[in-house]
Design an enzyme around this catalytic site. Structure first.
Site, PDB file in Angstrom:
ATOM      1  N   GLU A 209       0.852  -1.203   0.000  1.00 56.33           N
ATOM      2  CA  GLU A 209       0.000   0.000   0.000  1.00 56.33           C
ATOM      3  C   GLU A 209       0.878   1.240   0.000  1.00 56.33           C
ATOM      4  OE1 GLU A 209      -2.659   0.141   3.368  1.00 56.33           O
ATOM      5  OE2 GLU A 209      -3.812  -1.563   2.655  1.00 56.33           O
ATOM      6  N   HIS A 244       1.398   1.698  15.504  1.00 53.69           N
ATOM      7  CA  HIS A 244       0.266   1.227  14.710  1.00 53.69           C
ATOM      8  C   HIS A 244      -0.723   0.358  15.481  1.00 53.69           C
ATOM      9  CE1 HIS A 244       3.135   1.978  11.176  1.00 53.69           C
ATOM     10  NE2 HIS A 244       2.285   2.987  11.259  1.00 53.69           N
ATOM     11  N   ARG A 301     -15.596  -9.203  13.547  1.00 52.64           N
ATOM     12  CA  ARG A 301     -15.791  -9.636  14.944  1.00 52.64           C
ATOM     13  C   ARG A 301     -16.106  -8.409  15.796  1.00 52.64           C
ATOM     14  NH1 ARG A 301     -11.286  -7.023  16.646  1.00 52.64           N
ATOM     15  NH2 ARG A 301      -9.490  -7.191  15.296  1.00 52.64           N
TER      16      ARG A 301
HETATM   17  P1  ADP Z   1      -3.365  -4.612  11.456  1.00 54.47           P
HETATM   18  O1  ADP Z   1      -4.592  -5.343  10.997  1.00 54.47           O
HETATM   19  O2  ADP Z   1      -2.115  -5.434  11.323  1.00 54.47           O
HETATM   20  O3  ADP Z   1      -3.511  -3.963  12.794  1.00 54.47           O
HETATM   21  P2  ADP Z   1      -4.160  -2.362   9.814  1.00 54.47           P
HETATM   22  O4  ADP Z   1      -4.259  -2.521   8.351  1.00 54.47           O
HETATM   23  O5  ADP Z   1      -5.442  -2.413  10.588  1.00 54.47           O
HETATM   24  O6  ADP Z   1      -3.143  -3.455  10.396  1.00 54.47           O
HETATM   25  O7  ADP Z   1      -3.407  -1.023  10.149  1.00 54.47           O
HETATM   26  C1  ADP Z   1      -3.067  -0.696  11.470  1.00 54.47           C
HETATM   27  C2  ADP Z   1      -2.610   0.746  11.510  1.00 54.47           C
HETATM   28  O8  ADP Z   1      -1.473   0.916  10.663  1.00 54.47           O
HETATM   29  C3  ADP Z   1      -3.611   1.762  10.989  1.00 54.47           C
HETATM   30  O9  ADP Z   1      -4.541   2.155  11.958  1.00 54.47           O
HETATM   31  C4  ADP Z   1      -2.697   2.906  10.606  1.00 54.47           C
HETATM   32  O10 ADP Z   1      -2.249   3.611  11.726  1.00 54.47           O
HETATM   33  C5  ADP Z   1      -1.499   2.171  10.033  1.00 54.47           C
HETATM   34  N1  ADP Z   1      -1.636   1.993   8.569  1.00 54.47           N
HETATM   35  C6  ADP Z   1      -2.086   0.901   7.923  1.00 54.47           C
HETATM   36  N2  ADP Z   1      -2.050   1.083   6.587  1.00 54.47           N
HETATM   37  C7  ADP Z   1      -1.577   2.330   6.384  1.00 54.47           C
HETATM   38  C8  ADP Z   1      -1.296   3.112   5.225  1.00 54.47           C
HETATM   39  N3  ADP Z   1      -1.476   2.633   3.987  1.00 54.47           N
HETATM   40  N4  ADP Z   1      -0.828   4.374   5.394  1.00 54.47           N
HETATM   41  C9  ADP Z   1      -0.608   4.861   6.642  1.00 54.47           C
HETATM   42  N5  ADP Z   1      -0.836   4.171   7.761  1.00 54.47           N
HETATM   43  C10 ADP Z   1      -1.308   2.916   7.650  1.00 54.47           C
END
Ligand code: ADP
Length: 523
Positions: A209, A244, A301
């Site tokens: 991404e 994150h 969930r």
């Molecule tokens: P996971 O499921 O592993 O927790 P997520 O896809 O839900 O991962 O992302 C967790 C966090 O990571 C998001 O809330 C954001 O802070 C950061 N994040 C994820 N994708 C991006 C992105 N493309 N750009 C910026 N931050 C991102």
């Protein structure tokens, strides 16, 4: 409303709770209120856990490592049969998003309180969720929609421009995620992310991404019944994250207008419908500074942060999950739901704030739980209990509700001051500091805000120490005005941080005093 709505209709008799800790306690409380028997499972180290004590029945399912206990579908099904359960609630984490558990339940004629396995597959994997979003014209963060080979991902990263984010297709909990700042780092980042994903999920596939700079994380809670009604319960803002991972959540978001709420809700409902979704689920979005939103992923969930939605809607999400699984119709349309007041949750972990928030399990010697107006504590701990090292060290979720964001923050601060726990370290002081920060108070936050705040505080503390050393050294080069200015600025930040930590020190002295008194009174 709910009792009236359930009373004459079918309801389960006994629910197996396939989880532990605070969420198992949360679910069994809902069961108790509905007059349903609850059955707990526990690993060897959890024999004395709160969820085991509070459940109507409890069964051992193996040793501490979760792969040998909480992740064993066969053992869960054995307990369901033995105890005569007619439904199973998976909570969050462990097997909650594993379609194999939903299928095993179906085969055993035990109702799974969650979405059908097919909906989990359509929405649960990050790449399939992205493909679905594309089909129903919900914007996604730019990137690939399929598992991607290294060379292909690299070409795309070069053309989109760095920074780029490598993510595990099966991802969750930030595992298998790598931020890549330049082409030179790409090879090793890909290798590391793939092996981490393999270890965590048994699936090394990655996709890519574009990394959005400083977005907000805003998610929409949806509920869908088995009769085609899908409702949105509005948003939660989860931008306060450490590496994150969410640590503080609130509802409503300080930036979401009724118009944006409507648009994001429509997108979330469209996604849920397209995925054949039933039960409670969350559509996560990243929102940029111009309030454009991009679908991130679906969580199929109940979320850790569901209480903030409960507080502002007055609904009990776990009871609604159970009712939906029992085949009931949702008794309201989403247009009828508007958030009332404001709610904020902090996740209290057994972590040492003086040692880089490292896990700090151990025995809880004493504790005082805050109460009073607008305060709710969801927890799975008690005095005398030993926090095991084997699982996520989440102790409690402290939730405040108020008529406005300001009142909610004031209540949360007050509750954090009342909170005390001895024997283990917790991250409570981190929240005291966050709740004093002017940017946070103005709602000017993003997903990197906390990491930057912690870095600034650490740098300020380091500068302050070196400044003090320089002061004692009369030959020091303190004339350089730029350095002096930087030190001054750093001091300001450090003073704020130390004021906050002295507040926590005061409260810990207060706690020690309380403990001393308690000991004095003992025979
Ligand atoms: P996971 O499921 O592993 O927790 P997520 O896809 O839900 O991962 O992302 C967790 C966090 O990571 C998001 O809330 C954001 O802070 C950061 N994040 C994820 N994708 C991006 C992105 N493309 N750009 C910026 N931050 C991102």
């Amino acid at each position: 409303m709910l009792h009236f709505f359930f009373a004459p209709l079918f309801m389960f008799k006994k629910i197996l709770i396939a989880n532990r800790g605070e969420i198992a306690v949360r679910i069994l409380r809902a069961c108790r209120e509905l007059g349903i028997q609850s059955v707990a499972v526990f690993s060897e180290v959890d024999r004395k856990s709160l969820h085991v004590r509070l459940a109507d029945e409890a069964y051992a399912i193996g040793p501490a490592p979760s792969r040998e206990s909480y992740l064993r579908i066969d053992k869960l099904m054995d307990v369901a049969r033995l105890a005569g359960c007619d439904a199973l609630h998976p909570g969050y984490g462990f097997l909650a998003e594993n379609p194999a558990l939903a299928r095993a339940c179906r085969e055993a004629r035990v109702t799974f309180i969650g979405p059908p396995a097919e909906a989990m597959e359509a929405l649960g994997s990050k790449t399939s969720g992205r493909q679905l979003a594309r089909r129903v014209e919900v914007p996604t963060v730019p990137g690939t929609n399929n598992p991607t080979e290294k060379s292909e991902a690299r070409v795309l990263a070069q053309s989109m421009g760095y920074p780029a984010l490598l993510k595990a297709v099966a991802g969750g909990g930030g595992k298998g995620m790598r931020l890549v700042y330049s082409d030179a780092e790409f090879e090793s980042a890909f290798r590391d992310a793939a092996s981490e994903a393999m270890n965590a999920f048994g699936d090394e596939r990655l996709y890519l991404e574009k990394y959005l700079e400083r977005p907000r994380h805003i998610e929409i809670q949806v509920l869908a019944d088995a009769h085609g009604r899908v409702v949105s319960l509005g948003e939660r803002e989860c931008s306060i994250q450490r590496r994150h991972q969410k640590v503080l959540e609130e509802a409503p978001s300080p930036v979401v207008t009724p118009e944006l709420r409507r648009k994001m809700s429509e997108a979330a409902v469209r996604l849920a419908r397209a995925g054949g979704y039933v039960n409670a689920g969350t559509m996560e979005f990243l929102v940029d500074q111009n309030l454009n939103f991009y679908f991130l992923e679906a969580n199929t969930r109940l979320q850790v942060e569901h209480p903030v939605t409960e507080q502002v809607t007055g609904l009990d999400l776990v009871k609604l999950q159970i009712a939906i699984a029992a085949g009931h119709r949702l008794p309201f349309a989403w247009e009828s739901i508007t958030p009332r007041g404001h709610a904020m949750e902090v996740r209290l972990y057994a972590e040492d704030p003086e040692n880089n928030l490292f896990p700090s399990p151990g025995k809880i010697l004493s504790r005082h739980t805050p109460t009073g107006p607008g305060i709710r504590m969801d927890e799975g701990v008690y005095e005398g209990w030993t926090v095991p090292t084997d699982y996520d060290p989440l102790l409690s979720k402290l939730v405040a509700w108020g008529n406005s964001r300001e009142e909610t923050i004031a209540r949360l601060r007050r509750a954090l001051d009342e909170y005390s726990i001895t024997g283990i370290r917790t991250n409570a002081s981190l929240f005291r500091r966050i709740l004093e920060e002017p940017e946070f108070l103005r709602g000017e936050i993003h997903t990197r805000w906390l990491d930057e705040f912690l870095r600034r505080s650490r740098a300020a503390a380091a500068l302050l120490t070196s400044d003090q050393n320089n002061e004692s050294d009369s030959n020091g080069s303190r004339e350089v005005s730029a350095i002096a200015a930087a030190v001054w600025q750093a001091k300001q930040i450090a003073t704020q941080a130390s004021t906050a930590s002295s507040a926590s020190e005061t409260s810990s002295r207060w706690k020690m005093e309380g403990r001393r008194e308690l000991l004095d009174r003992m025979p």
